[in-house]
Design a protein around this motif. Structure first.
Motif, short mmCIF file in Angstrom:
data_model
loop_
_atom_site.label_atom_id
_atom_site.label_comp_id
_atom_site.label_asym_id
_atom_site.label_seq_id
_atom_site.Cartn_x
_atom_site.Cartn_y
_atom_site.Cartn_z
N LEU A 58 0.35 -1.49 -0.23
CA LEU A 58 -0.04 0.05 0.18
C LEU A 58 1.19 1.48 -0.39
O LEU A 58 1.71 1.51 1.40
CB LEU A 58 -0.62 -0.43 1.05
N GLU A 59 0.79 1.98 -0.76
CA GLU A 59 1.13 3.57 -0.73
C GLU A 59 0.48 4.37 -0.12
O GLU A 59 -0.76 4.78 -0.42
CB GLU A 59 1.40 3.53 -2.27
N ILE A 60 0.88 4.70 1.23
CA ILE A 60 0.34 5.73 1.57
C ILE A 60 0.39 7.34 1.67
O ILE A 60 0.05 8.11 1.72
CB ILE A 60 0.68 5.30 3.51
N ALA A 61 2.13 7.55 1.19
CA ALA A 61 2.17 8.82 0.20
C ALA A 61 3.29 8.51 -0.66
O ALA A 61 4.00 7.77 -0.72
CB ALA A 61 3.69 9.67 1.51
N PRO A 62 3.39 9.68 -1.47
CA PRO A 62 4.20 9.21 -2.91
C PRO A 62 5.97 8.72 -2.05
O PRO A 62 6.52 9.48 -1.52
CB PRO A 62 4.52 10.90 -3.26
N GLY A 63 6.29 7.67 -2.46
CA GLY A 63 7.49 6.99 -2.07
C GLY A 63 7.22 6.44 -0.67
O GLY A 63 8.08 5.87 -0.49
N THR A 64 6.26 6.22 -0.44
CA THR A 64 6.48 5.60 0.96
C THR A 64 4.94 4.42 0.48
O THR A 64 3.80 4.62 0.86
CB THR A 64 5.60 6.49 2.20
N VAL A 65 5.97 2.85 0.63
CA VAL A 65 5.11 2.00 0.97
C VAL A 65 4.96 1.02 1.83
O VAL A 65 6.03 0.69 2.18
CB VAL A 65 5.98 1.05 -0.38
N VAL A 66 4.21 0.47 2.49
CA VAL A 66 3.61 -0.31 3.65
C VAL A 66 3.25 -1.61 2.87
O VAL A 66 2.47 -1.74 1.79
CB VAL A 66 3.30 0.38 4.06
N GLN A 67 3.65 -2.92 3.62
CA GLN A 67 2.99 -4.12 3.34
C GLN A 67 2.44 -4.39 4.75
O GLN A 67 3.00 -4.44 6.02
CB GLN A 67 4.00 -4.98 3.27
N MET A 68 1.03 -4.91 4.09
CA MET A 68 -0.11 -5.24 5.31
C MET A 68 -0.94 -6.44 5.10
O MET A 68 -0.48 -6.81 3.71
CB MET A 68 -0.99 -3.76 5.93
N HIS A 69 -0.83 -6.86 6.05
CA HIS A 69 -2.08 -7.68 5.59
C HIS A 69 -2.99 -7.53 4.84
O HIS A 69 -3.64 -6.46 5.65
CB HIS A 69 -2.43 -9.04 6.87
N ARG A 70 -4.07 -8.91 4.37
CA ARG A 70 -5.25 -8.42 3.24
C ARG A 70 -6.27 -7.86 4.51
O ARG A 70 -6.72 -7.17 3.77
CB ARG A 70 -5.17 -9.04 2.52
N GLN A 71 -6.93 -8.72 4.90
CA GLN A 71 -7.39 -8.38 6.14
C GLN A 71 -7.49 -7.01 6.81
O GLN A 71 -9.12 -6.54 7.31
CB GLN A 71 -7.87 -9.72 6.64
N ALA A 72 -6.25 -5.98 6.42
CA ALA A 72 -6.26 -4.92 7.50
C ALA A 72 -6.90 -3.94 6.44
O ALA A 72 -7.76 -2.70 7.11
CB ALA A 72 -5.34 -4.71 7.66
N ILE A 73 -7.32 -4.10 5.06
CA ILE A 73 -8.28 -3.48 4.41
C ILE A 73 -9.76 -3.25 5.12
O ILE A 73 -10.09 -3.86 4.26
CB ILE A 73 -8.03 -3.36 3.06
N SER A 74 -10.22 -2.58 5.19
CA SER A 74 -12.10 -2.03 5.69
C SER A 74 -12.74 -1.76 4.37
O SER A 74 -13.50 -2.30 4.49
CB SER A 74 -11.95 -1.48 6.91
N ARG A 75 -12.22 -1.03 3.59
CA ARG A 75 -12.88 -0.77 1.77
C ARG A 75 -12.43 -0.42 1.45
O ARG A 75 -11.15 0.80 1.98
CB ARG A 75 -13.90 0.26 3.21
#
Length: 141
Positions: A58-75
């Motif tokens: 998931l890119e939360i800011a330009p150039g900042t990419v984080v990895q997270m579990h798929r079920q952490a996406i709520s919508r």
């Protein structure tokens, strides 16, 4: 008693199916490039989805990419559609109101203008005069 138990079981299964349908529709909408919100309120754009490890980049800011579990996406966030006719109606309503009675927001200090602050005394516009009552004395409350 048995009827209440049967009703409880019925609602439990019904809510479970409903949740499964919502989860399935969310999973179908999660594709690379979709704007999403996580369970903890972070917004971002999906770059890639790893089905085997259940991870999302998931890119939360330009150039900042984080990895997270798929079920952490709520919508999946849809862009808001502006309605010009609603804006026009709001403008007409604001122009029809009397400015002296309408509170306006001071953008510099975020204080509503035209309202007294806490503890501020406000003078009455028309003092009420009662001919039967005299001026208050020291002991009156």
């Amino acid at each position: 008693m048995l009827a209440v138990l049967a009703l409880l079981v019925f609602f439990m299964f019904r809510n479970g199916r409903k949740r499964q349908k919502e989860q399935a529709s969310l999973q179908s909408q999660m594709v690379a490039g979709a704007n999403v919100m996580t369970n903890f309120g972070m917004y971002g754009t999906i770059l890639s989805i790893d089905e085997e490890a259940n991870k999302v980049e998931l890119e939360i800011a330009p150039g900042t990419v984080v990895q997270m579990h798929r079920q952490a996406i709520s919508r999946v966030v849809e862009p808001a559609v502006t309605d010009e006719s609603a804006d026009e109606a709001d403008a007409e309503l604001e122009s029809s109101l009397d400015d002296s009675r309408t509170a306006r927001l001071n953008e510099d200090d975020a204080i509503v203008l035209g309202e007294p602050e806490f503890g501020e005394r406000v003078a009455d516009e028309a003092p009420a005069t009662d001919s039967t009552k005299s001026d208050p004395t020291k002991g009156d409350a």
